[in-house]
Design a protein around this motif. Structure first.
Motif, mmCIF file in Angstrom:
data_model
loop_
_atom_site.group_PDB
_atom_site.id
_atom_site.type_symbol
_atom_site.label_atom_id
_atom_site.label_comp_id
_atom_site.label_asym_id
_atom_site.label_seq_id
_atom_site.Cartn_x
_atom_site.Cartn_y
_atom_site.Cartn_z
ATOM 1 N N THR A 186 -37.837 3.272 114.030
ATOM 2 C CA THR A 186 -38.332 2.545 112.858
ATOM 3 C C THR A 186 -39.723 3.060 112.503
ATOM 4 O O THR A 186 -40.414 3.664 113.345
ATOM 5 N N ALA A 187 -40.107 2.804 111.250
ATOM 6 C CA ALA A 187 -41.442 3.175 110.790
ATOM 7 C C ALA A 187 -42.078 1.982 110.091
ATOM 8 O O ALA A 187 -41.465 1.375 109.212
ATOM 9 N N LYS A 188 -43.275 1.635 110.536
ATOM 10 C CA LYS A 188 -44.069 0.605 109.862
ATOM 11 C C LYS A 188 -45.180 1.311 109.092
ATOM 12 O O LYS A 188 -45.994 2.015 109.689
ATOM 13 N N ILE A 189 -45.156 1.106 107.770
ATOM 14 C CA ILE A 189 -46.037 1.874 106.895
ATOM 15 C C ILE A 189 -46.951 0.928 106.135
ATOM 16 O O ILE A 189 -46.498 -0.055 105.549
ATOM 17 N N ASN A 190 -48.247 1.213 106.159
ATOM 18 C CA ASN A 190 -49.215 0.521 105.305
ATOM 19 C C ASN A 190 -49.761 1.520 104.299
ATOM 20 O O ASN A 190 -50.214 2.603 104.675
ATOM 21 N N ALA A 191 -49.674 1.154 103.043
ATOM 22 C CA ALA A 191 -50.124 2.048 101.977
ATOM 23 C C ALA A 191 -51.130 1.327 101.103
ATOM 24 O O ALA A 191 -50.874 0.224 100.624
ATOM 25 N N LYS A 192 -52.274 1.941 100.889
ATOM 26 C CA LYS A 192 -53.306 1.412 100.003
ATOM 27 C C LYS A 192 -53.516 2.406 98.864
ATOM 28 O O LYS A 192 -53.642 3.606 99.100
ATOM 29 N N SER A 193 -53.554 1.887 97.633
ATOM 30 C CA SER A 193 -53.696 2.786 96.501
ATOM 31 C C SER A 193 -54.737 2.275 95.527
ATOM 32 O O SER A 193 -54.956 1.065 95.402
ATOM 33 N N VAL A 194 -55.376 3.200 94.822
ATOM 34 C CA VAL A 194 -56.269 2.911 93.695
ATOM 35 C C VAL A 194 -55.778 3.740 92.523
ATOM 36 O O VAL A 194 -55.563 4.955 92.667
ATOM 37 N N THR A 195 -55.596 3.100 91.371
ATOM 38 C CA THR A 195 -54.991 3.769 90.225
ATOM 39 C C THR A 195 -55.782 3.486 88.965
ATOM 40 O O THR A 195 -56.194 2.355 88.716
ATOM 41 N N LEU A 196 -55.979 4.506 88.156
ATOM 42 C CA LEU A 196 -56.619 4.373 86.844
ATOM 43 C C LEU A 196 -55.585 4.696 85.773
ATOM 44 O O LEU A 196 -54.928 5.728 85.834
ATOM 45 N N ARG A 197 -55.439 3.779 84.805
ATOM 46 C CA ARG A 197 -54.394 3.927 83.797
ATOM 47 C C ARG A 197 -54.928 3.701 82.392
ATOM 48 O O ARG A 197 -55.853 2.919 82.168
ATOM 49 N N GLY A 198 -54.362 4.446 81.443
ATOM 50 C CA GLY A 198 -54.649 4.245 80.028
ATOM 51 C C GLY A 198 -53.353 3.994 79.275
ATOM 52 O O GLY A 198 -52.306 4.520 79.647
ATOM 53 N N ASP A 199 -53.427 3.163 78.202
ATOM 54 C CA ASP A 199 -52.196 2.823 77.482
ATOM 55 C C ASP A 199 -52.487 2.608 76.012
ATOM 56 O O ASP A 199 -53.647 2.462 75.597
ATOM 57 N N VAL A 200 -51.441 2.572 75.214
ATOM 58 C CA VAL A 200 -51.547 2.296 73.781
ATOM 59 C C VAL A 200 -50.288 1.563 73.339
ATOM 60 O O VAL A 200 -49.183 1.838 73.823
ATOM 61 N N ASN A 201 -50.456 0.592 72.435
ATOM 62 C CA ASN A 201 -49.319 -0.110 71.832
ATOM 63 C C ASN A 201 -48.859 0.678 70.610
ATOM 64 O O ASN A 201 -49.502 0.647 69.556
#
Length: 551
Positions: free
Chosen positions: A346-361
């Motif tokens: 088995t694998a126990k995984i901890n993942a931490k992320s930081v994300t920068l996003r841009g969007d438009v309607n």
């Protein structure tokens, strides 16, 4: 009877809103996508219509929101006085509005530079306030029908009380939900409207403690039409912890009569002044390219979020993964299975992320976005080594050799760092306080130090939610499907005896692709919002925080 010919605006029966959120989690990637937010209208209540009883136009409450409802073509004079830290400055401008036969609006500010404050960008402030008034022209039903009360104050006079709705106003003027209104009638006609606040709020960049808006009306002699005579806004509060007083005085100068009588001049002196060719003129940009069809939607009284957005997301996820098979260095999985049992791995995984996003309607109901991010993976692989009766050469026996040993349980720590890029889209709909959305994302990741990007992963997320207009917040529930393959391919670089070794791997996995999500979104002022999410499933849990800004 009060005539309504001059109270020109197209009322809307509700302000439809929609809200959507999208969350992308990919192994080993996770990214928060965008929400579309808005303000939901109140439900219509069947009761005695006080405005109809007193024969008053239902457009009258709209005057407190926007004086531009008086006519399609009009001229107004605006005088602003600011008293800050004991010093006063006054500025004066004219607003000129015209609408062509197709409904296109042209709004301009005319001014004499000598009559503008030197310490403030008055034109920019006036343009922002005017742009808000333009947006609010169609909010005819923005008052709370359930709050309407009335009483007689004399033989020929009465007072009508009402509050503005918690539902039907855009976020950037949502302070009107704190307003309490008194409408004064004399001899069956509207004479005055008073608007006061019930609690502090932010207005035009100032913290306001006391707010009073007084609108006086008059009857034209020629047509007996009711028109606005003057609107005076006074406010007291503070800016940078220093006392400030504001006064806005709006005076109608002229408007075009819709009954064929031409220009109706209400103040000849001001009309002569604004006609001076030496006055400068600037156009107020009312419409924006995105969302497409946005102006058409706003004319129907439907509020829309601002078209562009950026957000920063942080996510912490724990994932438990069962392995069905694995191979390293290209060795036959059946050969490796003699020594390492996949069913006991088995694998126990901890993942931490930081994300920068841009969007438009792109459209009022369609949002597209792109993002970049970084993910830190810490994994612990637990496996059962069955033992071997003689040494095993995995690569070169001088580099990597498993010595003779018995059965033993192994715990192998792994740390990896990935870069990620992705795109996505959200479709959203809403009705009253309810909203629903569907989001799809595509993400690719690259291990730091590697040359190639992975194949990518698709994620789908349906959500439904409910708005809490009292708190300018939304709560939602939903699910998320991550389109994992049944195996993971890659390679790990490490050193043995000081020499670099590249270990390719092919791992079969067994993981539940669905999780269930609950969360909230809270609007902070007109542009900011904070979102929190908790997701849980059979094999993974995660917590996400997102701070967004719209403009």
């Amino acid at each position: 009877m009060i005539q309504t010919d001059k109270l020109i605006s197209k009322p809307s029966n509700r302000a439809l809103s929609f809200s959507a959120f999208a969350l992308l989690v990919a192994f080993p990637e996770m990214v928060l996508a965008e929400e579309l937010k808005g303000s939901a209208p109140q439900q219509q209540v069947q009761q005695v219509d006080v405005f109809e009883q007193y024969q008053i136009s239902k457009d009258i409450p709209k005057y407190a929101l926007s004086s531009l409802v008086q006519a399609s073509d009009l001229v107004e004079h605006v005088k602003k006085t600011v008293t800050y830290n004991g010093e006063s400055e006054t500025s004066e401008v004219y607003l000129v509005q015209s609408i062509d036969h197709k409904g296109n609006i042209d709004l301009r500010v005319k001014y004499d530079e000598k009559k503008l404050s030197k310490n403030e960008d008055v034109l920019d402030q006036i343009a922002k306030l005017t742009r808000n008034e333009y947006r609010l022209r169609d909010f005819a039903d923005s008052y709370d029908k359930k709050s309407v009360t009335h009483f007689q104050t004399g033989p020929n006079s009465a007072v009508i009380n009402f509050n503005y709705s918690k539902f039907g106003l855009p976020q950037d003027v949502a302070y009107f939900r704190f307003m309490r209104v008194k409408l004064f009638l004399e001899h069956g006609k509207v004479s005055k409207m008073e608007v006061r606040n019930s609690q502090p709020f932010t207005f035009a960049g100032y913290k306001i403690d006391d707010y009073l808006q007084v609108i006086t009306f008059e009857t034209l002699d020629d047509t007996s039409d009711i028109v606005m005579k003057e609107k005076v806004i006074t406010a007291k509060g503070e800016r940078k912890n220093k006392p400030i007083e504001l006064e806005y005085v709006t005076t109608p100068v002229a408007h075009y009569d819709d009954n064929g009588m031409g220009v109706v001049v209400l103040d000849q002196t001001l009309m002569s002044e604004v006609s001076d060719p030496r006055y400068r003129e600037e156009r107020v940009d009312l419409d924006r390219t995105f969302p497409l069809m946005g102006d058409m939607i706003r004319r129907k009284g439907i509020d829309l979020p601002m078209p562009y957005g950026v957000s920063l997301a942080y996510r912490d996820q724990d994932l438990n993964m069962d392995l069905t098979s694995f191979s390293v260095f290209g060795l036959d999985p059946n050969f490796i299975a003699k020594f390492f049992d996949p069913d006991k791995t088995t694998a126990k995984i901890n993942a931490k992320s930081v994300t920068l996003r841009g969007d438009v309607n792109i459209l009022p109901f369609w949002n597209v976005f792109g993002y970049i991010g970084q993910i830190d993976i810490n994994a612990k692989v637990k496996t059962q080594f069955n033992g071997n009766e003689e040494p095993i050469c995995v690569v070169d026996c001088n580099l990597l050799e498993i010595p003779e040993m018995g059965a033993v349980e192994l715990n192998i720590p792994i740390h990896l760092r990935y870069s990620s890029v992705g795109v996505g889209t959200t479709l959203a709909v809403g009705y009253k306080n309810l909203f629903a959305s569907a989001t799809a994302t595509f993400t690719k990741t690259k291990l730091d130090g590697a040359d190639d990007w992975g194949d990518g992963i698709m994620t789908y997320q349906p959500l439904i939610g409910y708005q809490l207009p009292d708190y300018r917040a939304q709560i939602f529930v939903g699910a998320e499907y991550q389109d994992y393959d049944d195996f993971l391919d890659g390679e790990v670089n490490f050193k043995v005896g000081g020499l670099p070794v590249t270990m390719p791997y092919h791992v079969g996995i067994d993981v539940d692709r669905w999780t269930y999500t609950v969360g909230f979104n809270k609007e902070l002022g007109k542009s900011y919002n904070i979102t929190g999410m908790y997701s849980t499933g059979e094999d993974r849990t995660s917590v996400t925080l997102n701070l967004g800004y719209r403009f």
